[in-house]
Design a protein around this motif. Structure first.
Motif, PDB file in Angstrom:
ATOM      1  N   PHE A 281     -77.290  92.071 -29.119  1.00 47.11           N
ATOM      2  CA  PHE A 281     -78.735  92.136 -28.912  1.00 47.11           C
ATOM      3  C   PHE A 281     -79.556  91.803 -30.154  1.00 47.11           C
ATOM      4  CE2 PHE A 281     -76.993  95.484 -26.010  1.00 47.11           C
ATOM      5  CZ  PHE A 281     -77.034  94.704 -24.875  1.00 47.11           C
ATOM      6  N   LEU A 282     -78.908  91.278 -31.205  1.00 49.30           N
ATOM      7  CA  LEU A 282     -79.655  90.957 -32.421  1.00 49.30           C
ATOM      8  C   LEU A 282     -80.811  90.006 -32.167  1.00 49.30           C
ATOM      9  CD1 LEU A 282     -79.970  91.270 -35.449  1.00 49.30           C
ATOM     10  CD2 LEU A 282     -78.283  89.437 -35.759  1.00 49.30           C
ATOM     11  N   PRO A 283     -80.636  88.926 -31.397  1.00 51.27           N
ATOM     12  CA  PRO A 283     -81.787  88.033 -31.156  1.00 51.27           C
ATOM     13  C   PRO A 283     -82.941  88.742 -30.429  1.00 51.27           C
ATOM     14  CG  PRO A 283     -79.734  86.940 -30.603  1.00 51.27           C
ATOM     15  CD  PRO A 283     -79.397  88.381 -30.810  1.00 51.27           C
ATOM     16  N   ILE A 284     -82.572  89.576 -29.467  1.00 53.01           N
ATOM     17  CA  ILE A 284     -83.618  90.277 -28.710  1.00 53.01           C
ATOM     18  C   ILE A 284     -84.340  91.283 -29.602  1.00 53.01           C
ATOM     19  CG2 ILE A 284     -84.048  91.774 -26.728  1.00 53.01           C
ATOM     20  CD1 ILE A 284     -81.579  90.570 -25.423  1.00 53.01           C
ATOM     21  N   ILE A 285     -83.551  92.031 -30.407  1.00 54.95           N
ATOM     22  CA  ILE A 285     -84.141  93.071 -31.259  1.00 54.95           C
ATOM     23  C   ILE A 285     -85.088  92.462 -32.273  1.00 54.95           C
ATOM     24  CG2 ILE A 285     -83.589  94.786 -33.022  1.00 54.95           C
ATOM     25  CD1 ILE A 285     -81.024  95.369 -31.494  1.00 54.95           C
ATOM     26  N   SER A 286     -84.723  91.269 -32.768  1.00 54.09           N
ATOM     27  CA  SER A 286     -85.571  90.610 -33.775  1.00 54.09           C
ATOM     28  C   SER A 286     -86.963  90.334 -33.234  1.00 54.09           C
ATOM     29  CB  SER A 286     -84.909  89.299 -34.246  1.00 54.09           C
ATOM     30  OG  SER A 286     -83.671  89.577 -34.880  1.00 54.09           O
ATOM     31  N   SER A 287     -87.034  89.941 -31.967  1.00 57.96           N
ATOM     32  CA  SER A 287     -88.346  89.649 -31.382  1.00 57.96           C
ATOM     33  C   SER A 287     -89.164  90.911 -31.132  1.00 57.96           C
ATOM     34  CB  SER A 287     -88.157  88.879 -30.070  1.00 57.96           C
ATOM     35  OG  SER A 287     -87.492  89.697 -29.105  1.00 57.96           O
ATOM     36  N   ILE A 288     -88.494  92.081 -31.111  1.00 57.49           N
ATOM     37  CA  ILE A 288     -89.190  93.341 -30.856  1.00 57.49           C
ATOM     38  C   ILE A 288     -89.602  94.018 -32.158  1.00 57.49           C
ATOM     39  CG2 ILE A 288     -88.934  95.640 -29.830  1.00 57.49           C
ATOM     40  CD1 ILE A 288     -86.964  94.408 -27.851  1.00 57.49           C
ATOM     41  N   VAL A 289     -88.788  93.818 -33.221  1.00 60.20           N
ATOM     42  CA  VAL A 289     -88.993  94.560 -34.461  1.00 60.20           C
ATOM     43  C   VAL A 289     -90.314  94.211 -35.128  1.00 60.20           C
ATOM     44  CG1 VAL A 289     -88.152  94.768 -36.839  1.00 60.20           C
ATOM     45  CG2 VAL A 289     -86.573  95.023 -34.930  1.00 60.20           C
ATOM     46  N   ARG A 290     -90.699  92.943 -35.092  1.00 63.80           N
ATOM     47  CA  ARG A 290     -91.883  92.517 -35.837  1.00 63.80           C
ATOM     48  C   ARG A 290     -93.134  93.278 -35.429  1.00 63.80           C
ATOM     49  NH1 ARG A 290     -89.093  87.587 -35.540  1.00 63.80           N
ATOM     50  NH2 ARG A 290     -90.030  87.109 -33.527  1.00 63.80           N
ATOM     51  N   PRO A 291     -93.508  93.316 -34.134  1.00 70.11           N
ATOM     52  CA  PRO A 291     -94.700  94.114 -33.785  1.00 70.11           C
ATOM     53  C   PRO A 291     -94.509  95.613 -34.027  1.00 70.11           C
ATOM     54  CG  PRO A 291     -93.620  93.274 -31.810  1.00 70.11           C
ATOM     55  CD  PRO A 291     -93.001  92.587 -32.964  1.00 70.11           C
ATOM     56  N   ILE A 292     -93.270  96.112 -33.834  1.00 74.28           N
ATOM     57  CA  ILE A 292     -93.028  97.542 -34.092  1.00 74.28           C
ATOM     58  C   ILE A 292     -93.235  97.846 -35.571  1.00 74.28           C
ATOM     59  CG2 ILE A 292     -91.237  99.318 -34.131  1.00 74.28           C
ATOM     60  CD1 ILE A 292     -90.161  98.225 -31.552  1.00 74.28           C
ATOM     61  N   SER A 293     -92.808  96.922 -36.445  1.00 73.99           N
ATOM     62  CA  SER A 293     -93.001  97.101 -37.881  1.00 73.99           C
ATOM     63  C   SER A 293     -94.483  97.196 -38.216  1.00 73.99           C
ATOM     64  CB  SER A 293     -92.355  95.943 -38.634  1.00 73.99           C
ATOM     65  OG  SER A 293     -92.574  96.068 -40.017  1.00 73.99           O
ATOM     66  N   GLN A 294     -95.292  96.364 -37.576  1.00 73.55           N
ATOM     67  CA  GLN A 294     -96.726  96.447 -37.814  1.00 73.55           C
ATOM     68  C   GLN A 294     -97.287  97.804 -37.372  1.00 73.55           C
ATOM     69  OE1 GLN A 294     -99.065  93.081 -36.459  1.00 73.55           O
ATOM     70  NE2 GLN A 294     -97.365  91.654 -36.791  1.00 73.55           N
ATOM     71  N   MET A 295     -96.818  98.268 -36.204  1.00 73.70           N
ATOM     72  CA  MET A 295     -97.285  99.575 -35.744  1.00 73.70           C
ATOM     73  C   MET A 295     -96.837 100.691 -36.682  1.00 73.70           C
ATOM     74  SD  MET A 295     -97.165  99.634 -31.577  1.00 73.70           S
ATOM     75  CE  MET A 295     -95.490  99.039 -31.389  1.00 73.70           C
ATOM     76  N   SER A 296     -95.611 100.571 -37.234  1.00 73.57           N
ATOM     77  CA  SER A 296     -95.110 101.580 -38.154  1.00 73.57           C
ATOM     78  C   SER A 296     -95.987 101.661 -39.404  1.00 73.57           C
ATOM     79  CB  SER A 296     -93.665 101.262 -38.529  1.00 73.57           C
ATOM     80  OG  SER A 296     -93.177 102.177 -39.490  1.00 73.57           O
ATOM     81  N   LYS A 297     -96.340 100.477 -39.964  1.00 74.04           N
ATOM     82  CA  LYS A 297     -97.211 100.466 -41.141  1.00 74.04           C
ATOM     83  C   LYS A 297     -98.569 101.081 -40.824  1.00 74.04           C
ATOM     84  CE  LYS A 297     -95.011  96.389 -43.198  1.00 74.04           C
ATOM     85  NZ  LYS A 297     -95.185  94.974 -43.605  1.00 74.04           N
ATOM     86  N   ALA A 298     -99.083 100.763 -39.642  1.00 71.63           N
ATOM     87  CA  ALA A 298    -100.380 101.327 -39.251  1.00 71.63           C
ATOM     88  C   ALA A 298    -100.293 102.846 -39.125  1.00 71.63           C
ATOM     89  CB  ALA A 298    -100.848 100.698 -37.941  1.00 71.63           C
TER      90      ALA A 298
END
Length: 575
Positions: free
Chosen positions: A294-311
């Protein structure tokens, strides 16, 4: 729009579900019987260890008591009932107290000891000559234990008053018949309860059962009585297995005591042992497999989650002005929108909280300024000057002490907040009433009816004092005979009731109703008393702090007095 569940749920459910199902079946079949046997073994060891400690304690108490009853000084004192003089008897008693004290200090579990002389008089290990101790032996805990004229034994747990209430278990042993009398050893209840508290960590339910099924310690049995084994079931340790639980009963030597424990099979699975290692390997394999698949799928999910984490980190640091700018074609867009909505809600809640804090500070300030005023200080000091001229030192000391107590209460409002214990409010009112009695001699008297269990309950500060002040200045203003103020504080289930009753001039029914509803206009405070927190203010404070859970009622008839009743939750105000 491709949904997240369309991206990952199919493969995750298939792989993880099949893996978990297979491993769970294997683990259950392999380890369930091992877990049950190991849990039963461990619980049996725990109970046997506790029983051994209890038997050692019981044996030590019996042997130590046997040594004490053979002491020559104690034997002589227990048998001798007549002395040449009271002084000789007191001298002998002091020698006995010294001897008992020597014995007591050698055992940490001994709270105190006593000798019941052959004539029935009781002499405590502290130098007390008080009929309380003789009355104490008329209670059931002693009469039941000694009813069969046994030589020695333990009583049920009970309380004694020895520099405060103490819960003890008494061991009694009779002196030889030729001497008569009895020795009592009061053993600190915690010597037993500490063992059971430790034992309760290993079981769902623990009970210490005495003669005739009396429960002397109860953990987890609620209102049910722990079942005891029948007389036909022999052995120091009896195991009864049920469908979903098992019960262990350990009988103690040389007593009629038993220890009953109950464990549900849910506790078996706390013994994970090898299963934890098994599952650790399984989880590692699953993680590795999922990472590769699931690495390809997770990569597409992590980016917006990372932004939410920083926020979210910015929000946790107090910055509520953050915003999200990512774009996604799945549920993450909904999460981002929800996050923005949550930030808006937080901003509104912070503003509301600030407003609430402002109201709290305002109410605290009003309460502080309401404690005392210059008129009250002037009248009090003027009364002190008058008493000084009369040379009444005792009255001056009492009045100044009360005045200091009121000043201290006003100064400490910042430390105690808006709530005080009932007993502190009583102390403040007693100070206030003591001062007013010197100013208005024989004009009124105050009676308290306060339940002991209600004294620690916390109530709003200065809740009762204004009611007393109103009774003095309004209820008795035109009354020629002596007035009576009766204050009762008691618990009614989970609520505390405060009732202030006076036999003053009272008020019309419509005025009483207006006072109760808060529609009566505020009146000028009396110049001779502490600054009044009026009835309207009291009602508003109750509404603000307790909402619908608080209630104040006013009953009054002209010429017959007034009754003001306040009911509040005993657990305190709602948040």
């Amino acid at each position: 729009m491709r949904k997240i569940k369309n991206k990952i749920l199919g493969s995750v459910i298939l792989i993880v579900t099949l893996s978990l199902t297979a491993i769970s079946i294997l683990a259950y079949e392999s380890f369930s019987s091992i877990l049950e046997a190991q849990a039963l073994k461990e619980d049996t060891i725990h109970l046997e260890q506790t029983n051994n400690q209890l038997n050692q304690l019981i044996d030590d108490v019996q042997k130590y008591a046997a040594n004490m009853v053979n002491d020559e000084l104690l034997l002589k004192f227990a048998s001798k009932t007549e002395y040449p003089s009271v002084y000789d008897e007191l001298s002998a008693y002091r020698d006995v107290v010294t001897q008992l004290t020597k014995f007591n200090v050698l055992r940490d579990y001994l709270q105190s000891s006593a000798i019941v002389r052959s004539d029935g008089r009781v002499f405590w290990s502290a130098l007390y000559l008080d009929p309380y101790f003789e009355q104490l032996l008329l209670e059931d805990w002693f009469t039941d234990a000694t009813a069969n004229s046994v030589k020695s034994g333990f009583t049920a747990p009970h309380f004694i008053q020895d520099q405060g209430p103490k819960k003890v278990v008494t061991f009694f042993i009779r002196f030889d018949p030729e001497y008569g009398g009895m020795l009592l050893l009061n053993i600190d209840y915690s010597a037993f309860s500490d063992l059971f508290d430790y034992l309760s960590l290993s079981f769902d339910k623990v009970a210490w059962v005495g003669p005739r099924g009396s429960v002397m310690y109860n953990h987890g049995w609620a209102d049910t009585t722990p079942p005891l084994p029948s007389a036909e079931e022999e052995g120091r340790l009896i195991v009864k297995q049920q469908d979903n639980a098992y019960q262990l009963t350990g009988r103690l030597d040389k007593t009629e005591w038993s220890v009953v424990t109950f464990t549900s099979k849910d506790r078996f699975y706390e013994w994970l042992g090898d299963i934890i290692k098994y599952w650790a390997v399984f989880v590692a394999l699953c993680v590795a497999l999922c990472f590769v698949m699931f690495l390809p799928i997770i990569s597409s999910i992590v980016r917006p989650i990372s932004q939410m984490s920083k926020a979210m980190k910015q929000v946790s640091m107090g910055n509520l002005q953050v915003s999200l700018t990512f774009r996604s074609n799945d549920e993450l867009s909904v999460l981002g929108s929800g996050f923005q909505t949550m930030i808006g809600s937080l901003r509104r809640q912070m503003a509301e909280r600030e407003e609430q804090e402002r109201r709290n500070r305002k109410m605290s300030a009003e309460l502080l300024f309401a404690q005392i005023n210059p008129h009250f200080i002037y009248n009090t000091l003027n009364t002190v000057v008058y008493l000084a001229r009369k040379g009444n030192r005792e009255a001056i000391e009492e009045m100044v002490e009360s005045f200091i107590g009121i000043l201290q209460d006003a100064v400490h409002i910042g430390e105690t907040g808006q709530y005080v214990a009932v007993e502190q409010e009583i102390e403040l009112i007693d100070h206030y009433v003591r001062i007013q009695r010197y100013r208005y001699t024989e004009r009124f008297r105050l009676e308290w009816e306060t339940e002991e269990q209600a004294k620690p309950i916390r109530i709003p500060k200065s809740l009762i004092q204004p009611l007393v002040e109103n009774a003095i200045f309004h209820g008795f203003a035109e009354k020629e005979s002596q007035g009576l103020i009766r204050i009762s504080v008691r618990l009614l289930g989970e609520r505390i009731q405060i009732k202030v009753r006076d036999n003053g001039c009272g008020m019309a029914t419509e005025i009483a109703r207006a006072v109760e509803e808060g529609s009566l206009p505020s009146t000028r405070r009396p110049s001779g008393g502490m600054r009044r927190i009026g009835l309207r203010n009291i009602r508003e404070r109750i509404d603000y702090l307790y909402g619908e859970a608080g209630r104040m009622t006013v009953q009054s008839r002209e010429g017959q007095g007034t009754v003001i009743t306040i009911e509040l939750p005993a657990s305190g105000p709602s948040d």
